[in-house]
Design an enzyme around this catalytic site. Structure first.
Site, mmCIF file in Angstrom:
data_model
loop_
_atom_site.group_PDB
_atom_site.id
_atom_site.type_symbol
_atom_site.label_atom_id
_atom_site.label_comp_id
_atom_site.label_asym_id
_atom_site.label_seq_id
_atom_site.Cartn_x
_atom_site.Cartn_y
_atom_site.Cartn_z
ATOM 1 N N GLU A 142 0.842 -1.198 0.000
ATOM 2 C CA GLU A 142 0.000 0.000 0.000
ATOM 3 C C GLU A 142 0.879 1.251 0.000
ATOM 4 O OE1 GLU A 142 -2.441 -0.273 3.525
ATOM 5 O OE2 GLU A 142 -2.963 -2.369 3.116
ATOM 6 N N LYS A 144 2.393 4.701 1.213
ATOM 7 C CA LYS A 144 2.525 5.337 2.523
ATOM 8 C C LYS A 144 2.271 6.821 2.307
ATOM 9 C CE LYS A 144 5.554 5.324 6.543
ATOM 10 N NZ LYS A 144 5.397 6.720 6.888
ATOM 11 N N ASP A 146 1.689 10.748 2.601
ATOM 12 C CA ASP A 146 2.341 11.815 3.341
ATOM 13 C C ASP A 146 1.276 12.794 3.820
ATOM 14 O OD1 ASP A 146 4.230 13.396 4.467
ATOM 15 O OD2 ASP A 146 4.912 14.299 2.593
ATOM 16 N N TYR A 268 -7.127 2.767 6.036
ATOM 17 C CA TYR A 268 -6.363 1.586 5.629
ATOM 18 C C TYR A 268 -6.191 0.525 6.708
ATOM 19 C CZ TYR A 268 -2.717 4.513 7.693
ATOM 20 O OH TYR A 268 -1.997 5.323 8.525
ATOM 21 N N LYS A 360 11.206 2.970 1.663
ATOM 22 C CA LYS A 360 11.332 4.381 1.290
ATOM 23 C C LYS A 360 12.365 4.599 0.198
ATOM 24 C CE LYS A 360 9.552 6.396 5.464
ATOM 25 N NZ LYS A 360 9.770 7.231 6.636
ATOM 26 N N CYS A 454 16.542 49.995 -4.995
ATOM 27 C CA CYS A 454 15.666 49.072 -5.721
ATOM 28 C C CYS A 454 16.261 48.765 -7.099
ATOM 29 C CB CYS A 454 14.283 49.711 -5.877
ATOM 30 S SG CYS A 454 13.175 48.769 -6.944
ATOM 31 N N CYS A 457 13.586 50.674 -9.729
ATOM 32 C CA CYS A 457 13.361 52.124 -9.791
ATOM 33 C C CYS A 457 14.514 52.922 -9.188
ATOM 34 C CB CYS A 457 12.057 52.491 -9.089
ATOM 35 S SG CYS A 457 12.130 52.280 -7.306
ATOM 36 N N CYS A 472 10.813 48.223 -1.141
ATOM 37 C CA CYS A 472 10.892 49.419 -1.967
ATOM 38 C C CYS A 472 9.592 50.160 -1.676
ATOM 39 C CB CYS A 472 10.970 49.069 -3.457
ATOM 40 S SG CYS A 472 10.697 50.508 -4.516
ATOM 41 N N CYS A 477 6.887 52.766 -8.100
ATOM 42 C CA CYS A 477 7.851 51.791 -8.638
ATOM 43 C C CYS A 477 7.140 50.897 -9.644
ATOM 44 C CB CYS A 477 8.440 50.948 -7.510
ATOM 45 S SG CYS A 477 9.552 49.654 -8.083
HETATM 46 ZN ZN ZN Z 1 11.321 50.114 -6.763
#
Ligand code: ZN
Length: 718
Positions: A142, A144, A146, A268, A360, A454, A457, A472, A477
């Site tokens: 079966e 496993k 997660d 299960y 695994k 930035c 800009c 920023c 901008c």
């Molecule tokens: Zn900016």
């Protein structure tokens, strides 16, 4: 979303004489019968939809039944039941999680990481079995999952208790949250669901008197990815993996939040079974039996005889190759000795059962070179450092970039350009750099500094003293506007076909887009002149923009990019308010009143709508024909809301309105409708045979209106 705990308080104030008034005994029985009938029918169709994946009703047919049940339950609160299908949508607020002792300890499994480990396990199993029993050996394989392990208790067919695994001996009682998992049947039968497509619910045979099963609550990869994308877009927390997501969603104190999460379930293992004449004797029979009861059982299960062990090995490898194509995440496969009597003979070693083992595969981390660190400007101006990596394969995907979160993360871990770094990719989230490998340093690695300006800009960047993020703060901008447009058109928001980052960047740069509503005023003739924008492509883009005008309003709300307003929050808000117009007028107190909306979100929304340009933006959307109100609102989107901030109670028989119509009328004009009179009530609308509500209104000196006066009030204030 129903605020259930509040509703219960209102109901406890509900005068009993009024109950009698509303429910004269002649129709009480027929209502009760209809409610029962609807519940049974809805459960049956939910089972077909969620468990069998084989619905026979259309969504709208199903919705009609569901809404009828909701309406009846709202009108007859005394007939509500905790196991009604309607309870799944909303929330009882738990005080805290109560501890639950499991009926048998929930054990973990020993791990195998190679074929050699598996052969050793098989040899050990044989050694522990008496020779004459060895011929009975067979194995179930079966996935496993997660997710989050849960223990579900059914008594006489009803789901009565659900808990987390906890420490294996005690778990947490998360029953209200589990009730919101749609695949979890609140009732099981002895398993006589018809398969012939009959619309009528089947007759029930007797379910087992007691059943306790072990299962896993999980999330599909696609749902998980989409959820995280939305969270990223709203700058809300993301979950590292599906397991975390399932656990985080189910361990909410507020089950209304769990209800909005796309959780699924597989069961299960039978832990306890009582009152069953023919109990299963193998794991294979157990799974078939659980499926027969209507519980969800994963179909990706295989069975192998012991003399086919080589074939089993081939299956493990083949499954390993295709595990990335499964809709859900698994972290291995579990081999179980099939016969339950053999399992009992094998027993346990310490904390692990001898009769099962988890196989695994290799992990989801890789080591590669950090070539450079670049920064991106987000929608709200937040600056995110990103790793440029030497391309590396992780779980079948080439990873070139990974997030480094923020400046502190890089400094705390002392990550340097040129380092060998451990990169993790899990659950399809953006890969991340986990740590540098100090022992592999050559001495020429370069520490990194957050740039002072930035990258788009060139204005100075700002870091708030108590925040990890750098911003920023230049509202002009272009990078922020581009990101805002990208967010607005994204599939989790307005979902505009063929519109993405590239278009956003181009149209902002060309000056076509100065605010989000400009998306609906693009100069298509000019765009046709641009390179790469031939007629067919422009038509597609234009059709996408047109189609987006009719999206549900919570998508528009989310698309605005208000801080902390992600998909879930937007849906919660628009379930309460029928239009953006009414939402705009809400106070922080009104908003905090909604289940799942905290003060931080409420303040952010109110602050956003307090700014005139933002209010104007909504009007601009409305003028462009974008939906800004639900259809259930009777009035035009831009009309005034004369009842905004007012709370009404309706009682008695009105001359022309039914009760529902009166409530809709009030809501459409921006008012709220409460079910009982209190000092917070502004008006009580009364018709003939008004009962105790009128008495109470008089006692509290609450103004009383006739239907005609209500209509006058609506038009007078318009
Ligand atoms: Zn900016």
């Amino acid at each position: 979303m129903i605020n259930f705990s509040k509703r219960m308080t209102e109901l406890s104030n509900f005068p009993t004489e009024e109950l009698a008034e509303e429910l004269n005994s002649s129709d009480a029985n027929s209502v009760r019968e209809r409610i029962q009938e609807l519940r049974t029918t809805i459960r049956y169709h939910q089972h077909r939809y969620y468990v069998l994946d084989d619905p026979i009703l259309s969504d709208s047919e199903f919705d009609t039944l569901f809404r009828e049940l909701q309406a009846l339950e709202n009108a007859h609160p005394e007939l509500r039941s905790d196991d009604s299908p309607t309870v799944r949508v909303g929330g009882v607020l738990s005080e805290r999680f109560e501890k639950v002792r499991h009926p048998t300890p929930l054990l973990s499994l020993a791990n195998a990481f190679s074929e050699t480990d598996l052969h050793a396990w098989r040899e050990r199993v044989k050694r522990f079995l008496p020779e004459k029993r060895r011929s009975e050996l067979a194995y179930g394989v079966e996935p496993k999952f997660d997710g989050l392990t849960v223990v579900l208790h059914y008594e006489n067919g009803r789901f009565v208790l659900g808990a987390t695994r906890g420490d294996g001996e005690y778990g947490e009682n998360i029953t209200p949250n589990l009730r919101t998992v749609r695949r979890l049947p609140l009732e099981i039968s002895s398993g006589s669901h018809p398969v012939d497509g009959a619309a009528q619910a089947p007759q029930k045979a007797l379910p087992p008197s007691r059943l306790v099963v072990r299962g896993e609550v999980y999330v599909d990869k696609a749902d998980f990815t989409l959820f995280n994308e939305k969270q990223v877009a709203a700058e809300e927390r993301i979950y590292a993996n599906p397991r975390n997501f399932a656990a985080g969603s189910l361990r909410q104190l507020d089950s209304a939040i769990s209800a909005t999460r796309p959780l699924k379930l597989w069961v299960y293992q039978i832990l306890i079974l009582e009152g069953e004449a023919n109990p299963p004797t193998t794991q294979r029979e157990s799974l078939a039996y659980l499926a027969q009861l209507g519980l969800p059982v994963c179909p990706d299960v295989r069975h192998f005889e012991d003399n086919n062990f080589e074939e089993l090995m081939r299956y493990l490898n083949e499954f390993g190759d295709r595990r990335f194509d499964l809709p859900y995440e698994i972290d291995g496969l579990v081999l179980k000795v099939d016969a339950l009597p053999l399992q009992n003979l094998l027993g346990y070693t310490g904390k692990d059962p001898r009769w099962a083992i988890a196989y695994k595969w290799a992990g989801v981390e890789a080591v590669t070179t950090l070539l450079d660190i670049v920064v991106n400007v987000g929608r709200t101006g937040v600056i995110t450092p990103n790793a440029v990596l030497k391309p590396v394969q992780i779980t079948g995907v080439t990873v070139r970039n990974a997030t480094l979160h923020n400046e502190d993360y890089i400094r705390d871990l002392d990550i340097r350009i040129g380092d060998q770094v451990v990169v993790k990719r899990a659950g399809e989230v953006i890969p991340k750099v986990l740590r540098p490998l100090m022992e592999m340093r050559q001495g020429n690695e370069q520490p990194w500094q957050m740039p002072a300006t930035c990258p788009v800009c060139a204005q100075p960047l700002v870091r708030a003293p108590d925040e990890a993020a750098t911003y920023c703060v230049n509202s002009a901008c272009p990078a922020q506007l581009v990101r805002a447009v990208e967010h607005f058109v994204a599939r989790w928001a307005m979902d505009i076909d063929s519109f993405g980052f590239k278009q956003a960047e181009l149209f902002v740069q060309k000056g076509y887009i100065k605010d989000l509503a400009d998306i609906y005023h693009l100069p298509w003739d000019e765009i046709l002149q641009l390179e790469g924008y031939k007629e067919k492509r422009v038509e597609k883009l234009r059709a996408g923009v047109e189609a987006s005008k009719d999206r549900p309003i919570h998508r528009l709300l989310m698309g605005l990019g208000i801080r902390f307003v992600g998909g879930t929050v937007a849906e919660l808000l628009m379930q309460r308010y029928a239009s953006l117009e009414t939402l705009m007028q809400a106070s922080t107190a009104d908003l905090s009143d909604i289940e799942g909306i905290g003060p931080r979100i409420a303040e952010s929304v109110v602050k956003y709508f307090s700014l005139e340009p933002n209010r104007a933006l909504i009007q601009k959307f409305a003028a462009a024909g974008v939906r800004v109100a639900e259809e259930r609102a009777v009035m035009a989107p831009s009309a005034a809301q004369p009842f905004a901030g007012l709370t009404f109670v309706v009682t008695g028989t009105l001359p022309t309105f039914t009760r529902d119509e009166a409530q809709d009328f009030i809501k459409a004009h921006g008012g709220k409708v409460a079910s009982s009179v209190s000092s917070k009530t502004n008006y009580v609308v009364v018709g003939e045979n008004a009962g105790s509500k009128l008495t109470k209104a008089e006692a509290l000196a609450v103004p009383v209106l006739s239907e005609a006066a209500l209509r006058t009030l609506a038009s007078a204030e318009e």
